[in-house]
Write a protein that holds these residues in place. Structure first.
Motif, mmCIF file in Angstrom:
data_model
loop_
_atom_site.group_PDB
_atom_site.id
_atom_site.type_symbol
_atom_site.label_atom_id
_atom_site.label_comp_id
_atom_site.label_asym_id
_atom_site.label_seq_id
_atom_site.Cartn_x
_atom_site.Cartn_y
_atom_site.Cartn_z
ATOM 1 N N ILE A 108 0.849 -1.181 0.000
ATOM 2 C CA ILE A 108 0.000 0.000 0.000
ATOM 3 C C ILE A 108 0.890 1.237 0.000
ATOM 4 O O ILE A 108 2.082 1.156 0.301
ATOM 5 C CB ILE A 108 -0.959 0.031 1.206
ATOM 6 C CG1 ILE A 108 -0.183 0.092 2.528
ATOM 7 C CG2 ILE A 108 -1.908 -1.159 1.172
ATOM 8 C CD1 ILE A 108 -1.061 0.355 3.747
ATOM 9 N N TYR A 124 -6.264 6.702 -3.014
ATOM 10 C CA TYR A 124 -6.769 5.540 -3.738
ATOM 11 C C TYR A 124 -8.158 5.777 -4.324
ATOM 12 O O TYR A 124 -9.006 6.426 -3.713
ATOM 13 C CB TYR A 124 -6.867 4.339 -2.789
ATOM 14 C CG TYR A 124 -5.573 3.623 -2.541
ATOM 15 C CD1 TYR A 124 -5.145 2.602 -3.380
ATOM 16 C CD2 TYR A 124 -4.767 3.972 -1.464
ATOM 17 C CE1 TYR A 124 -3.952 1.929 -3.149
ATOM 18 C CE2 TYR A 124 -3.570 3.305 -1.216
ATOM 19 C CZ TYR A 124 -3.172 2.284 -2.074
ATOM 20 O OH TYR A 124 -1.998 1.626 -1.846
ATOM 21 N N ALA A 138 -9.072 0.208 -5.938
ATOM 22 C CA ALA A 138 -7.735 -0.050 -5.374
ATOM 23 C C ALA A 138 -6.600 0.465 -6.247
ATOM 24 O O ALA A 138 -5.432 0.262 -5.915
ATOM 25 C CB ALA A 138 -7.529 -1.537 -5.068
ATOM 26 N N MET A 194 -5.308 1.807 8.134
ATOM 27 C CA MET A 194 -5.371 0.748 7.121
ATOM 28 C C MET A 194 -4.857 -0.565 7.684
ATOM 29 O O MET A 194 -5.440 -1.635 7.442
ATOM 30 C CB MET A 194 -4.565 1.152 5.887
ATOM 31 C CG MET A 194 -5.149 2.292 5.087
ATOM 32 S SD MET A 194 -4.332 2.440 3.464
ATOM 33 C CE MET A 194 -4.855 4.074 2.948
ATOM 34 N N ILE A 238 -7.271 -1.362 2.380
ATOM 35 C CA ILE A 238 -7.019 -0.055 1.779
ATOM 36 C C ILE A 238 -8.232 0.824 2.091
ATOM 37 O O ILE A 238 -9.381 0.374 1.969
ATOM 38 C CB ILE A 238 -6.843 -0.185 0.255
ATOM 39 C CG1 ILE A 238 -5.525 -0.888 -0.070
ATOM 40 C CG2 ILE A 238 -6.917 1.177 -0.431
ATOM 41 C CD1 ILE A 238 -5.415 -1.318 -1.518
ATOM 42 N N THR A 253 -9.978 4.078 0.744
ATOM 43 C CA THR A 253 -9.916 4.905 -0.452
ATOM 44 C C THR A 253 -10.240 6.368 -0.145
ATOM 45 O O THR A 253 -10.634 6.723 0.971
ATOM 46 C CB THR A 253 -10.897 4.386 -1.520
ATOM 47 O OG1 THR A 253 -12.240 4.662 -1.088
ATOM 48 C CG2 THR A 253 -10.728 2.890 -1.732
ATOM 49 N N CYS A 255 -7.434 -6.418 2.174
ATOM 50 C CA CYS A 255 -6.247 -6.875 1.468
ATOM 51 C C CYS A 255 -5.171 -7.278 2.470
ATOM 52 O O CYS A 255 -5.256 -6.943 3.655
ATOM 53 C CB CYS A 255 -5.701 -5.792 0.538
ATOM 54 S SG CYS A 255 -5.070 -4.331 1.394
ATOM 55 N N ILE A 273 -1.514 -6.703 3.737
ATOM 56 C CA ILE A 273 -0.542 -5.606 3.707
ATOM 57 C C ILE A 273 0.780 -6.107 4.279
ATOM 58 O O ILE A 273 0.879 -6.422 5.456
ATOM 59 C CB ILE A 273 -1.041 -4.399 4.517
ATOM 60 C CG1 ILE A 273 -2.375 -3.893 3.957
ATOM 61 C CG2 ILE A 273 0.004 -3.282 4.504
ATOM 62 C CD1 ILE A 273 -3.038 -2.821 4.815
#
Length: 252
Positions: free
Chosen positions: A166, A172, A176, A201, A207, A209, A217, A219
């Motif tokens: 990230i 973002y 993504a 995050m 993520i 945005t 996700c 990371i």
């Protein structure tokens, strides 16, 4: 929430007398360096200096291949066939390996640069072509991917080692991908805001945005751009904020 993450930066992007970013200062803060390979930026002398400093600081080395576009700094989309791009990636990985070996280190990971990375984030076939070329040079390379994009899908399909990335200093979109640099607020500059944003995050395993959407996700690593104004202050503030929150920073 991961308790250990890598902090990486794009660097080695100076060219001759034209200096881009404060690599020496960043190398005291980060844990992995993505070194330009001479196509979008960098030259053999810059690569050598950057890699020797990284090795001396115990910072992990990665190849950062991009388009052969010095004038555009690799940030312009170029309509190049996948087979040609695969050759360009393999060429740059080889150059990075040679320079790293001379500097007493080795290339551990690969991360695509700029427009090439953005194109691969929405084109799985393109990402797969680039990653396959790199892995044919070194099957043990760890592929750094833009988390939750076609890059990750390509790495998963290849069954290779990969790390989800990230960005600390970029906004973002809801798919993504990164907000286009030409849009307001695409690049973040406030060191006081970056740390809390990234910690949020990590805590969410997602993520977050520009609109506030959460995209789940994995990371593994957080990126800072060495050419972003105030990059050193952002990096130092981010590192301090994360360590104070109990997150360990360590190379991949």
């Amino acid at each position: 929430m991961p308790t250990k993450v890598d902090l990486n930066a794009d660097m080695g992007e100076s060219f001759g007398p034209w200096v881009m970013g404060d690599d020496a200062a960043l190398l005291d803060i980060i844990t992995s360096a993505n070194v330009a390979c001479g196509f979008h930026a960098g030259d053999p002398d810059v690569m050598d200096q950057t890699m020797r400093q990284a090795v001396a600081n115990g910072v992990g080395l990665g190849a950062h291949p991009g388009f052969a576009d010095l004038k555009g700094f690799g940030r312009r989309n170029l309509p190049i066939p996948a087979a040609e791009l695969a050759n360009a990636v393999a060429y740059q990985v080889g150059a990075a390996q040679a320079m790293a070996r001379r500097a007493g280190g080795h290339i551990r990971h690969l991360k695509l640069h700029g427009a090439l990375a953005n194109m691969a984030a929405i084109d799985q076939a393109l990402a797969k072509a680039c990653y396959t070329a790199a892995l044919e040079v070194d099957p043990d390379l760890l592929i750094m991917v833009l988390a939750a994009t076609a890059q990750e899908q390509a790495a998963r399909e290849l069954g290779c080692a990969w790390a989800g990335e990230i960005f600390a200093d970029r906004a973002y979109n809801d798919d993504a991908t990164l907000v286009d640099r030409r849009q307001p607020g695409a690049v973040l500059h406030d060191p006081a805001a970056v740390g809390p944003r990234i910690l949020a995050m990590l805590q969410a395993d997602a993520i977050i945005t520009k609109s506030g959407k959460h995209i789940p996700c994995r990371i593994d690593t957080i990126c800072l751009h060495g050419d972003t104004p105030g990059a050193v202050a952002i990096a130092r503030g981010l590192r301090d904020h994360l360590t104070q929150a109990g997150v360990t920073l360590a190379s991949l």
